[in-house]
Write a protein that holds these residues in place. Sequence first.
Motif, PDB file in Angstrom:
ATOM      1  N   GLY A 127      37.518  33.624  38.819  1.00 42.00           N
ATOM      2  CA  GLY A 127      36.479  34.634  38.885  1.00 42.00           C
ATOM      3  C   GLY A 127      36.955  35.971  38.353  1.00 42.00           C
ATOM      4  O   GLY A 127      38.142  36.182  38.081  1.00 42.00           O
ATOM      5  N   PRO A 128      36.049  36.959  38.217  1.00 40.66           N
ATOM      6  CA  PRO A 128      36.366  38.257  37.610  1.00 40.66           C
ATOM      7  C   PRO A 128      36.690  39.342  38.641  1.00 40.66           C
ATOM      8  O   PRO A 128      36.112  40.426  38.620  1.00 40.66           O
ATOM      9  CB  PRO A 128      35.068  38.591  36.866  1.00 40.66           C
ATOM     10  N   TYR A 129      37.637  39.078  39.555  1.00 39.87           N
ATOM     11  CA  TYR A 129      37.822  39.950  40.723  1.00 39.87           C
ATOM     12  C   TYR A 129      39.124  40.740  40.707  1.00 39.87           C
ATOM     13  O   TYR A 129      39.490  41.332  41.724  1.00 39.87           O
ATOM     14  CB  TYR A 129      37.770  39.103  41.993  1.00 39.87           C
ATOM     15  N   TYR A 130      39.814  40.819  39.569  1.00 41.74           N
ATOM     16  CA  TYR A 130      41.172  41.331  39.553  1.00 41.74           C
ATOM     17  C   TYR A 130      41.266  42.491  38.564  1.00 41.74           C
ATOM     18  O   TYR A 130      41.119  42.300  37.359  1.00 41.74           O
ATOM     19  CB  TYR A 130      42.140  40.205  39.175  1.00 41.74           C
ATOM     20  N   MET A 131      41.555  43.692  39.088  1.00 42.38           N
ATOM     21  CA  MET A 131      41.431  44.896  38.263  1.00 42.38           C
ATOM     22  C   MET A 131      42.439  44.936  37.122  1.00 42.38           C
ATOM     23  O   MET A 131      42.176  45.540  36.077  1.00 42.38           O
ATOM     24  CB  MET A 131      41.589  46.141  39.127  1.00 42.38           C
ATOM     25  N   GLU A 132      43.603  44.298  37.267  1.00 45.44           N
ATOM     26  CA  GLU A 132      44.588  44.336  36.190  1.00 45.44           C
ATOM     27  C   GLU A 132      44.252  43.359  35.065  1.00 45.44           C
ATOM     28  O   GLU A 132      44.879  43.385  34.012  1.00 45.44           O
ATOM     29  CB  GLU A 132      45.989  44.044  36.743  1.00 45.44           C
ATOM     30  N   GLN A 133      43.264  42.498  35.296  1.00 48.04           N
ATOM     31  CA  GLN A 133      42.849  41.535  34.283  1.00 48.04           C
ATOM     32  C   GLN A 133      41.573  42.036  33.610  1.00 48.04           C
ATOM     33  O   GLN A 133      40.577  42.298  34.286  1.00 48.04           O
ATOM     34  CB  GLN A 133      42.601  40.160  34.915  1.00 48.04           C
ATOM     35  N   GLY A 134      41.608  42.154  32.299  1.00 42.00           N
ATOM     36  CA  GLY A 134      40.461  42.699  31.584  1.00 42.00           C
ATOM     37  C   GLY A 134      39.769  41.675  30.707  1.00 42.00           C
ATOM     38  O   GLY A 134      39.081  40.781  31.183  1.00 42.00           O
ATOM     39  N   ASP A 135      39.963  41.797  29.399  1.00 39.21           N
ATOM     40  CA  ASP A 135      39.298  40.932  28.431  1.00 39.21           C
ATOM     41  C   ASP A 135      39.572  39.459  28.723  1.00 39.21           C
ATOM     42  O   ASP A 135      40.705  39.073  29.030  1.00 39.21           O
ATOM     43  CB  ASP A 135      39.790  41.287  27.032  1.00 39.21           C
ATOM     44  N   PHE A 136      38.524  38.639  28.652  1.00 34.31           N
ATOM     45  CA  PHE A 136      38.536  37.179  28.852  1.00 34.31           C
ATOM     46  C   PHE A 136      38.599  36.756  30.317  1.00 34.31           C
ATOM     47  O   PHE A 136      38.556  35.564  30.604  1.00 34.31           O
ATOM     48  CB  PHE A 136      39.687  36.508  28.075  1.00 34.31           C
ATOM     49  N   LYS A 181      34.951  46.109  41.136  1.00 33.46           N
ATOM     50  CA  LYS A 181      35.287  44.957  41.973  1.00 33.46           C
ATOM     51  C   LYS A 181      35.301  45.412  43.435  1.00 33.46           C
ATOM     52  O   LYS A 181      35.636  46.556  43.734  1.00 33.46           O
ATOM     53  CB  LYS A 181      36.680  44.393  41.645  1.00 33.46           C
ATOM     54  N   PHE A 182      34.954  44.494  44.336  1.00 34.15           N
ATOM     55  CA  PHE A 182      35.089  44.795  45.764  1.00 34.15           C
ATOM     56  C   PHE A 182      35.343  43.486  46.500  1.00 34.15           C
ATOM     57  O   PHE A 182      34.496  42.583  46.495  1.00 34.15           O
ATOM     58  CB  PHE A 182      33.842  45.478  46.331  1.00 34.15           C
ATOM     59  N   ASN A 183      36.523  43.380  47.128  1.00 36.85           N
ATOM     60  CA  ASN A 183      36.919  42.166  47.825  1.00 36.85           C
ATOM     61  C   ASN A 183      37.169  42.466  49.299  1.00 36.85           C
ATOM     62  O   ASN A 183      37.754  43.498  49.641  1.00 36.85           O
ATOM     63  CB  ASN A 183      38.185  41.579  47.194  1.00 36.85           C
ATOM     64  N   THR A 184      36.716  41.558  50.147  1.00 36.81           N
ATOM     65  CA  THR A 184      36.881  41.700  51.592  1.00 36.81           C
ATOM     66  C   THR A 184      37.555  40.448  52.140  1.00 36.81           C
ATOM     67  O   THR A 184      37.156  39.326  51.817  1.00 36.81           O
ATOM     68  CB  THR A 184      35.522  41.880  52.292  1.00 36.81           C
ATOM     69  N   LEU A 228      35.498  37.277  50.886  1.00 35.26           N
ATOM     70  CA  LEU A 228      34.303  37.492  50.084  1.00 35.26           C
ATOM     71  C   LEU A 228      34.722  38.342  48.890  1.00 35.26           C
ATOM     72  O   LEU A 228      35.092  39.510  49.045  1.00 35.26           O
ATOM     73  CB  LEU A 228      33.211  38.199  50.882  1.00 35.26           C
ATOM     74  N   LYS A 229      34.666  37.749  47.700  1.00 38.24           N
ATOM     75  CA  LYS A 229      35.065  38.445  46.487  1.00 38.24           C
ATOM     76  C   LYS A 229      33.822  38.715  45.635  1.00 38.24           C
ATOM     77  O   LYS A 229      32.984  37.833  45.469  1.00 38.24           O
ATOM     78  CB  LYS A 229      36.054  37.602  45.673  1.00 38.24           C
ATOM     79  N   THR A 230      33.722  39.918  45.127  1.00 37.70           N
ATOM     80  CA  THR A 230      32.631  40.272  44.219  1.00 37.70           C
ATOM     81  C   THR A 230      33.203  41.086  43.065  1.00 37.70           C
ATOM     82  O   THR A 230      34.173  41.839  43.243  1.00 37.70           O
ATOM     83  CB  THR A 230      31.538  41.098  44.923  1.00 37.70           C
ATOM     84  N   GLY A 231      32.613  40.941  41.900  1.00 35.44           N
ATOM     85  CA  GLY A 231      33.118  41.717  40.784  1.00 35.44           C
ATOM     86  C   GLY A 231      32.397  41.421  39.482  1.00 35.44           C
ATOM     87  O   GLY A 231      31.655  40.452  39.366  1.00 35.44           O
ATOM     88  N   ILE A 232      32.640  42.289  38.522  1.00 36.08           N
ATOM     89  CA  ILE A 232      32.096  42.152  37.170  1.00 36.08           C
ATOM     90  C   ILE A 232      33.266  42.057  36.201  1.00 36.08           C
ATOM     91  O   ILE A 232      34.222  42.838  36.280  1.00 36.08           O
ATOM     92  CB  ILE A 232      31.199  43.347  36.806  1.00 36.08           C
ATOM     93  N   GLY A 233      33.205  41.090  35.311  1.00 35.52           N
ATOM     94  CA  GLY A 233      34.192  40.958  34.251  1.00 35.52           C
ATOM     95  C   GLY A 233      33.486  40.870  32.906  1.00 35.52           C
ATOM     96  O   GLY A 233      32.265  41.069  32.806  1.00 35.52           O
ATOM     97  N   PHE A 234      34.223  40.551  31.855  1.00 31.08           N
ATOM     98  CA  PHE A 234      33.619  40.459  30.527  1.00 31.08           C
ATOM     99  C   PHE A 234      34.569  39.716  29.600  1.00 31.08           C
ATOM    100  O   PHE A 234      35.747  39.526  29.907  1.00 31.08           O
ATOM    101  CB  PHE A 234      33.359  41.853  29.946  1.00 31.08           C
TER     102      PHE A 234
END
Length: 742
Positions: A204-213, A503-506, A518-524
């Motif tokens: 999933g797209p929940y990790y701030m250090e991970q960007g493109d892809f 991103k916001f993870n609990t 509970l993980k939520t986030g936006i990636g691209f």
Amino acid sequence: MKYFMAALSMLCMGTIAAQNLKGQVVDEAGSALEDVGIFNKTNGQHSHSDGTGHFVLDQTSVNDTIYFSRLGFETLTKVITPSDLNNPVTIVLKEGSISLDQVVLVAKVDALSRVVDVDVKTNPVKSSQEILRKVPGLIIGQHAGGGKAEQLFLRGFDVDHGTDVAISVDGMPVNMVSHAHGQGYADLHFVIPETIENVNFGKGPYYMEQGDFNTAGYVDLRLRKRLDKSMLSTEVGQFNTRRFMGMFNVLDQGKSTAYLASELYLTDGAFDSPQNFNRLNIMGRYRYALPGDQELLLTASHFSSKWDASGQIPQRAIDQGLIGRFGGIDDTEGGQTSRTNFILDHNKNLGTGKSLHTMAFVSHYDFELYSNFTFFLEDPVNGDQIRQKENRILMGAKTVFQDNSAQLGELRFKYNAGIGFRYDNVDDMELSHTRNRQELLERLAYGDVDEVNTYGFAGAVFKSGKFTLEPAVRLDYFKFDYLNKLSTVYDNQSDEKVAFSPKFNTIYSPTENTQIFLKTGIGFHSNDTRVVVANNGKDILPAAYGIDLGTIIRPADKLVLNATLWSLFLDQEFVYVGDAGVVEPSGKTRRLGIEVGARYQPSDWIYLYTDANFTQGRSTEEAKGEDYIPLAPDFTMVGGVTLGNNNEGFSGGISYRYVDDRPANEDNSIVAEGYFVTDATLNYSLRNWTFGLIVENLFDTEWNETQFATESRLFNEPTAVEEIHFTPGTPFYLRGKVTVSF
């Protein structure tokens, strides 16, 4: 805002008596240990050691019970005394056999990666193809002679060669943007399997250090910083396979360590036309402990590979007796590639829980691939063979600041922030029509790409009782530039775009052996520069919106279970089809899934694991029945058992992977057949010698490794036919291996 901060301060404030526990974790030789998990059993606080072995655990009180754990070392339990809080402590961990009870379920967003790391340690990676299979639910397929990057499948995505999984090695990106063959192309063959320390991953797209892809997930391989022993290994098997590997400890002086590793791999494969495959890897790594709690790590590596291939074949050619199952329509396919890397890593402990990590890299990359997917569809005389070629310089850097004991008034929290950039300079990117891998018939696309990605991210960790809150945000800026060399006039186009990814993870930890997240986030993921300029910069960074609800529990010391319900929505995107040189639009998609897994180690010599993944993926803008996502797996399952402890006597294991039937086109009228394949290993260790057998496809199952619904025409056909084209999976494949350590 002030009311929010006041409420958050009351929610998260520690007790007056709590203090910070500071110190360093080392092994018995006195070398610093990185990424040791530090867990306060009394109040649930957790931390980890940085690159220099230092740590700070806040909100620690006298008589608290603290765990220090790292795979391969005996877990140390310490009860805090008053003197521990007044002076830095030195924690010495003793080496031990790999055990599931060494994993502490700390409240971290990538906690499952720590659990699965036991899989890697108990059953080390034996080949470059096996590296990504260590990630639960990630399926790979090879379809071009072993030298081309594998096709990836994860969370209901046909990821192709990396469009929706961010892959890196020690932080250096592997995915290639605007690649000659396809966006996100990720070739991991430059990694020598024996040099891998662990496989970090997240879905999933929940990790701030991970960007493109990073939409379906990410994988970050971590290589060994130093060797305990030198090693020589030779491997011989069917299909004229030979492999020679060596790792040599060339320097070990406490503060300075260095090693060299090399690999030569040769095989003809199971195909009727020999693959003539060869791959050479060389790597060197130097580590130096600088004064002032600093560490410097320099890595240099070179990889080159060349191969012939028979490509994907249509079933009708076999039915007509034109070729056998391992034959080829065009056996002049194949290619060559190389990559040279330099990586610099610097870690510095700044004291009081603060640390700074900086890394920089530069790579030179060459690629040339010959393929023929449609045979005689476009050119009945010369055939449809194409050449894809490029020459690339890739460079970048990243700096991350981390504070594990930040305090604002009575509000205690952790945070880290970073900035970085990546620059790709790609010259002479080419798509051409060729014949017999010798003659250039026509250039279809030819140009230069320059692409820049700069980024910044920041996030915090707030602890309140049994809850851990992790808000984060990431900002990416892209500049795309393409020079079309086929134009008769100067034709240079450029565009730019910004992606904002919160991103916001609990995480809720009711006990030390249970966590609910509970993980939520936006990636691209970015699109090819040629798409960007063709689409005038619109819809070029499609966003992915994800949510995961799951749990990890340990009902017994040596049993860990996990389950996740998840959903991912992907925005409109435009995809550049490198094989045809065209822009192909696709609509919005929705994926819903469930994942379950179990790991059990009833004794030190037996380890069992299994993971199952079910996904329903659909296009949201197509009519029902015509909304299937081609080649996206809906059910996969992997598992196995490992026996022995790899020290003395016999050891080995058996593993399986299962992929269900899946749609090969949008209306499911063409189906890609599923498969169930079993592999096995058997080893015998005596002092510093190990003798082993490796068997792929133990039961000689007839299976199709990669499959595509393709319209093609054979040389004897008047019209085109659309059907499954496939690469046959490896049959029973036996190899023998001898390893000596010294």
